[in-house]
Design a protein around this motif. Structure first.
Motif, PDB file in Angstrom:
ATOM      1  N   SER A 231      12.020  38.247  11.492  1.00 35.42           N
ATOM      2  CA  SER A 231      13.040  37.611  12.331  1.00 35.42           C
ATOM      3  C   SER A 231      12.422  36.583  13.272  1.00 35.42           C
ATOM      4  O   SER A 231      13.011  35.541  13.535  1.00 35.42           O
ATOM      5  N   ILE A 232      11.215  36.859  13.769  1.00 40.91           N
ATOM      6  CA  ILE A 232      10.533  35.889  14.622  1.00 40.91           C
ATOM      7  C   ILE A 232      10.111  34.675  13.808  1.00 40.91           C
ATOM      8  O   ILE A 232      10.244  33.536  14.246  1.00 40.91           O
ATOM      9  N   ALA A 233       9.622  34.909  12.591  1.00 42.37           N
ATOM     10  CA  ALA A 233       9.201  33.793  11.742  1.00 42.37           C
ATOM     11  C   ALA A 233      10.385  32.934  11.336  1.00 42.37           C
ATOM     12  O   ALA A 233      10.259  31.724  11.163  1.00 42.37           O
ATOM     13  N   LYS A 234      11.557  33.553  11.192  1.00 42.63           N
ATOM     14  CA  LYS A 234      12.749  32.791  10.833  1.00 42.63           C
ATOM     15  C   LYS A 234      13.134  31.836  11.956  1.00 42.63           C
ATOM     16  O   LYS A 234      13.566  30.716  11.717  1.00 42.63           O
TER      17      LYS A 234
ATOM     18  N   GLY B 214       2.668  60.304   8.045  1.00 39.54           N
ATOM     19  CA  GLY B 214       2.834  59.233   7.064  1.00 39.54           C
ATOM     20  C   GLY B 214       4.197  58.597   7.123  1.00 39.54           C
ATOM     21  O   GLY B 214       4.341  57.366   7.036  1.00 39.54           O
ATOM     22  N   ILE B 215       5.234  59.399   7.310  1.00 36.91           N
ATOM     23  CA  ILE B 215       6.589  58.854   7.418  1.00 36.91           C
ATOM     24  C   ILE B 215       6.725  58.001   8.680  1.00 36.91           C
ATOM     25  O   ILE B 215       7.342  56.933   8.666  1.00 36.91           O
ATOM     26  N   ILE B 216       6.123  58.454   9.766  1.00 32.83           N
ATOM     27  CA  ILE B 216       6.157  57.671  11.014  1.00 32.83           C
ATOM     28  C   ILE B 216       5.439  56.342  10.822  1.00 32.83           C
ATOM     29  O   ILE B 216       5.931  55.290  11.258  1.00 32.83           O
ATOM     30  N   PHE B 217       4.284  56.346  10.154  1.00 32.84           N
ATOM     31  CA  PHE B 217       3.575  55.095   9.872  1.00 32.84           C
ATOM     32  C   PHE B 217       4.448  54.143   9.052  1.00 32.84           C
ATOM     33  O   PHE B 217       4.509  52.940   9.332  1.00 32.84           O
ATOM     34  N   MET B 218       5.125  54.674   8.031  1.00 33.08           N
ATOM     35  CA  MET B 218       5.967  53.814   7.196  1.00 33.08           C
ATOM     36  C   MET B 218       7.130  53.237   7.991  1.00 33.08           C
ATOM     37  O   MET B 218       7.466  52.055   7.841  1.00 33.08           O
ATOM     38  N   ILE B 219       7.741  54.025   8.866  1.00 31.30           N
ATOM     39  CA  ILE B 219       8.868  53.538   9.669  1.00 31.30           C
ATOM     40  C   ILE B 219       8.400  52.461  10.644  1.00 31.30           C
ATOM     41  O   ILE B 219       9.045  51.413  10.789  1.00 31.30           O
ATOM     42  N   VAL B 220       7.264  52.697  11.291  1.00 30.93           N
ATOM     43  CA  VAL B 220       6.730  51.699  12.225  1.00 30.93           C
ATOM     44  C   VAL B 220       6.374  50.411  11.475  1.00 30.93           C
ATOM     45  O   VAL B 220       6.626  49.302  11.960  1.00 30.93           O
ATOM     46  N   GLY B 221       5.811  50.537  10.278  1.00 29.69           N
ATOM     47  CA  GLY B 221       5.492  49.354   9.472  1.00 29.69           C
ATOM     48  C   GLY B 221       6.730  48.580   9.083  1.00 29.69           C
ATOM     49  O   GLY B 221       6.754  47.342   9.126  1.00 29.69           O
ATOM     50  N   LEU B 222       7.796  49.284   8.702  1.00 30.42           N
ATOM     51  CA  LEU B 222       9.042  48.602   8.338  1.00 30.42           C
ATOM     52  C   LEU B 222       9.674  47.903   9.541  1.00 30.42           C
ATOM     53  O   LEU B 222      10.197  46.795   9.421  1.00 30.42           O
ATOM     54  N   ILE B 223       9.627  48.546  10.697  1.00 34.92           N
ATOM     55  CA  ILE B 223      10.139  47.901  11.921  1.00 34.92           C
ATOM     56  C   ILE B 223       9.317  46.649  12.230  1.00 34.92           C
ATOM     57  O   ILE B 223       9.858  45.609  12.607  1.00 34.92           O
ATOM     58  N   GLY B 224       8.006  46.738  12.047  1.00 36.09           N
ATOM     59  CA  GLY B 224       7.151  45.574  12.275  1.00 36.09           C
ATOM     60  C   GLY B 224       7.441  44.435  11.322  1.00 36.09           C
ATOM     61  O   GLY B 224       7.473  43.268  11.723  1.00 36.09           O
TER      62      GLY B 224
ATOM     63  N   MET C 265       0.799  42.533  16.238  1.00 35.30           N
ATOM     64  CA  MET C 265       0.469  42.969  14.902  1.00 35.30           C
ATOM     65  C   MET C 265       1.147  42.012  13.929  1.00 35.30           C
ATOM     66  O   MET C 265       2.335  41.756  14.020  1.00 35.30           O
ATOM     67  N   GLY C 266       0.387  41.492  12.998  1.00 38.95           N
ATOM     68  CA  GLY C 266       0.936  40.551  12.039  1.00 38.95           C
ATOM     69  C   GLY C 266       1.528  41.248  10.834  1.00 38.95           C
ATOM     70  O   GLY C 266       1.648  42.482  10.763  1.00 38.95           O
ATOM     71  N   LEU C 267       1.890  40.452   9.870  1.00 40.34           N
ATOM     72  CA  LEU C 267       2.496  40.973   8.651  1.00 40.34           C
ATOM     73  C   LEU C 267       1.511  41.843   7.877  1.00 40.34           C
ATOM     74  O   LEU C 267       1.894  42.875   7.323  1.00 40.34           O
ATOM     75  N   GLY C 268       0.250  41.462   7.866  1.00 41.87           N
ATOM     76  CA  GLY C 268      -0.758  42.255   7.160  1.00 41.87           C
ATOM     77  C   GLY C 268      -0.926  43.635   7.762  1.00 41.87           C
ATOM     78  O   GLY C 268      -1.067  44.630   7.038  1.00 41.87           O
ATOM     79  N   GLY C 269      -0.917  43.734   9.079  1.00 45.66           N
ATOM     80  CA  GLY C 269      -1.020  45.028   9.740  1.00 45.66           C
ATOM     81  C   GLY C 269       0.157  45.929   9.419  1.00 45.66           C
ATOM     82  O   GLY C 269      -0.001  47.149   9.250  1.00 45.66           O
ATOM     83  N   CYS C 270       1.345  45.336   9.334  1.00 45.70           N
ATOM     84  CA  CYS C 270       2.536  46.118   9.002  1.00 45.70           C
ATOM     85  C   CYS C 270       2.454  46.652   7.576  1.00 45.70           C
ATOM     86  O   CYS C 270       2.809  47.813   7.314  1.00 45.70           O
ATOM     87  N   ILE C 271       1.980  45.836   6.670  1.00 49.61           N
ATOM     88  CA  ILE C 271       1.847  46.274   5.275  1.00 49.61           C
ATOM     89  C   ILE C 271       0.794  47.364   5.161  1.00 49.61           C
ATOM     90  O   ILE C 271       0.960  48.326   4.404  1.00 49.61           O
ATOM     91  N   ILE C 272      -0.287  47.252   5.922  1.00 40.69           N
ATOM     92  CA  ILE C 272      -1.319  48.296   5.909  1.00 40.69           C
ATOM     93  C   ILE C 272      -0.749  49.607   6.452  1.00 40.69           C
ATOM     94  O   ILE C 272      -1.045  50.689   5.910  1.00 40.69           O
ATOM     95  N   LEU C 273       0.076  49.546   7.501  1.00 34.86           N
ATOM     96  CA  LEU C 273       0.706  50.761   8.020  1.00 34.86           C
ATOM     97  C   LEU C 273       1.612  51.415   6.986  1.00 34.86           C
ATOM     98  O   LEU C 273       1.608  52.641   6.829  1.00 34.86           O
ATOM     99  N   ILE C 274       2.375  50.609   6.271  1.00 36.38           N
ATOM    100  CA  ILE C 274       3.261  51.154   5.245  1.00 36.38           C
ATOM    101  C   ILE C 274       2.435  51.805   4.138  1.00 36.38           C
ATOM    102  O   ILE C 274       2.748  52.917   3.682  1.00 36.38           O
ATOM    103  N   ALA C 275       1.365  51.136   3.715  1.00 37.32           N
ATOM    104  CA  ALA C 275       0.523  51.690   2.645  1.00 37.32           C
ATOM    105  C   ALA C 275      -0.169  52.968   3.091  1.00 37.32           C
ATOM    106  O   ALA C 275      -0.218  53.959   2.344  1.00 37.32           O
TER     107      ALA C 275
END
Length: 81
Positions: A49-52, A33-43, A1-11
């Motif tokens: 960290s991988i991109a760094k 909804g809270i679980i989606f936001m937590i999973v998105g933040l972890i993503g 899952m890329g950065l876009g997928g994580c942002i969509i999960l948070i939204a």
């Protein structure tokens, strides 16, 4: 899952938690909804960290010019000297 997928999960999680008032029997949409936001933040944290680690800057190598090459002007048959 890329950065876009994580942002969509948070939204999507924020929309489910804060913008809806649906009632479903057996499902707590606020918790989903809270679980989606937590999973998105972890993503996002994992992705950043991988991109760094991928952004390792290698210093460019410069060609070494010896004194012999400078005096000849780059010609090896003597015409440039």
């Amino acid at each position: 899952m890329g950065l876009g997928g994580c942002i969509i999960l948070i939204a999507a999680g924020a929309i489910l938690t804060f913008a809806t008032d649906w009632d479903m029997q057996g499902v707590n949409l606020d918790l989903v909804g809270i679980i989606f936001m937590i999973v998105g933040l972890i993503g996002v944290a994992t992705f950043s960290s991988i991109a760094k680690r991928r952004r390792v800057v290698v210093p460019p190598t410069t060609p070494v010019v010896t004194e012999e090459q400078r005096s000849r002007g780059g010609y090896s048959d003597g015409y440039g000297a």
